[in-house]
Design an enzyme around this catalytic site. Structure first.
Site, PDB file in Angstrom:
ATOM      1  N   VAL A  39     -66.315 -50.994  38.219  1.00 62.42           N
ATOM      2  CA  VAL A  39     -64.757 -51.831  38.269  1.00 62.42           C
ATOM      3  C   VAL A  39     -64.330 -51.756  36.740  1.00 62.42           C
ATOM      4  O   VAL A  39     -63.111 -51.334  36.561  1.00 62.42           O
ATOM      5  CB  VAL A  39     -65.139 -53.074  38.610  1.00 62.42           C
ATOM      6  CG1 VAL A  39     -63.799 -54.135  38.449  1.00 62.42           C
ATOM      7  CG2 VAL A  39     -65.690 -53.336  40.111  1.00 62.42           C
ATOM      8  N   TYR A  40     -65.113 -51.951  35.773  1.00 67.02           N
ATOM      9  CA  TYR A  40     -64.704 -51.860  34.352  1.00 67.02           C
ATOM     10  C   TYR A  40     -64.252 -50.435  34.009  1.00 67.02           C
ATOM     11  O   TYR A  40     -63.193 -50.259  33.275  1.00 67.02           O
ATOM     12  CB  TYR A  40     -65.680 -52.142  33.668  1.00 67.02           C
ATOM     13  CG  TYR A  40     -65.549 -52.179  32.172  1.00 67.02           C
ATOM     14  CD1 TYR A  40     -64.656 -53.120  31.551  1.00 67.02           C
ATOM     15  CD2 TYR A  40     -65.996 -51.220  31.217  1.00 67.02           C
ATOM     16  CE1 TYR A  40     -64.239 -53.012  30.020  1.00 67.02           C
ATOM     17  CE2 TYR A  40     -65.804 -51.040  29.952  1.00 67.02           C
ATOM     18  CZ  TYR A  40     -65.011 -52.112  29.295  1.00 67.02           C
ATOM     19  OH  TYR A  40     -64.623 -52.091  27.969  1.00 67.02           O
ATOM     20  N   ALA A  41     -65.057 -49.226  34.319  1.00 65.04           N
ATOM     21  CA  ALA A  41     -64.624 -48.128  34.204  1.00 65.04           C
ATOM     22  C   ALA A  41     -63.211 -47.714  34.747  1.00 65.04           C
ATOM     23  O   ALA A  41     -62.567 -47.196  34.010  1.00 65.04           O
ATOM     24  CB  ALA A  41     -65.613 -47.094  34.430  1.00 65.04           C
ATOM     25  N   SER A  84     -60.678 -49.647  35.194  1.00 67.24           N
ATOM     26  CA  SER A  84     -59.676 -50.361  34.392  1.00 67.24           C
ATOM     27  C   SER A  84     -59.399 -49.535  33.299  1.00 67.24           C
ATOM     28  O   SER A  84     -58.284 -49.495  32.889  1.00 67.24           O
ATOM     29  CB  SER A  84     -60.112 -51.628  34.158  1.00 67.24           C
ATOM     30  OG  SER A  84     -60.848 -51.832  33.049  1.00 67.24           O
TER      31      SER A  84
END
Length: 242
Positions: free
Chosen positions: A152-154, A156
């Protein structure tokens, strides 16, 4: 201090801690006045007490759309101009996607993508009118490497990487430089959400950066001759690949 940013006004989001704080300290050391934007009023006031009157605290909740929209007018009210925007505020969601909370995903994507886009959108008319400006966005090594423990972070940061490269092509004709800083793991509060075994592994191998090192690279980008744009700096601990 070389004074390479004397007379400049910078605004940094998420500046009460971590990379934002380090970026503020580095720009102050080069002579800039810095509007430090965060939702933590007490931390901002402590910054000003410690670092001096060149720190201009500005409390904004960037996740509140109405509050977020006040960023540029309030910066201009406080400082009169804006030369540099460091869109740094962000959050982290790691671990297996199946274990992630939907509300946490929404909050992170809003802060890491939507808020950044809105902040840049809102400051561009001022910079275009003045014919000059610098925009730096805190991205991540995760924008360049499909990190399996943080999909999820990657994702973004992959989105932000595209945003930086496309907006840069639109606005360079106005004298505006747009670039991103993509550090590997940095010792900040965001690492609190890392899987414990990954964090311990990084500590044991010397695979973490200090936020101060990122701040120094940000000022390097800002102090290049105007005919040079540092499009993206990927920085990582030497031992990261061990």
């Amino acid at each position: 201090m070389t004074g390479k940013l004397n007379g400049k006004v910078a605004a940094i989001t998420g500046s009460a801690s971590g990379i934002g704080l380090a970026s503020a300290e580095a720009m102050l050391a080069e002579g800039a006045r810095v509007v430090c934007i965060d939702r933590d009023r007490a931390a901002l006031e402590a910054m000003r007490a410690r670092l001096g009157d060149a720190v201009i605290p500005l409390v904004i909740d960037l996740l509140d759309p109405k509050d977020c929209a006040t960023l540029l007018p309030r910066v201009l009210e406080l400082a009169g101009r804006l030369d540099i925007l460091h869109a740094n505020a962000g959050s982290y969601v790691g671990g297996d996607l199946v274990d992630n909370d939907n509300a946490a995903i929404d909050r992170m994507l809003n802060l890491n993508i939507n808020v950044v886009m809105k902040n840049v959108h809102d400051v561009l008319p001022h910079m275009i009118e003045r014919g000059s400006g610098d925009i730096i966005i805190t991205s991540s090594l995760a924008a360049h490497f499909p990190t399996p423990w943080e999909p999820v972070y990657a994702s973004s940061k992959w989105a932000i990487n595209c945003f930086v490269q496309t907006v840069r092509r639109q606005v360079f004709k106005h004298g505006i430089r747009v670039g991103s800083i993509s550090p590997g793991p940095v010792i900040t509060a965001l690492l609190a959400d890392w899987p414990a075994e990954k964090l311990q592994e990084a500590r044991d191998s010397g695979s973490l950066l200090d936020a101060r090192e990122v701040g120094e690279v940000v000022t390097f980008m800002l102090t290049r001759p105007r005919g040079m744009t540092i499009r993206d700096v990927v920085m990582m601990p030497t031992n990261f690949d061990l």
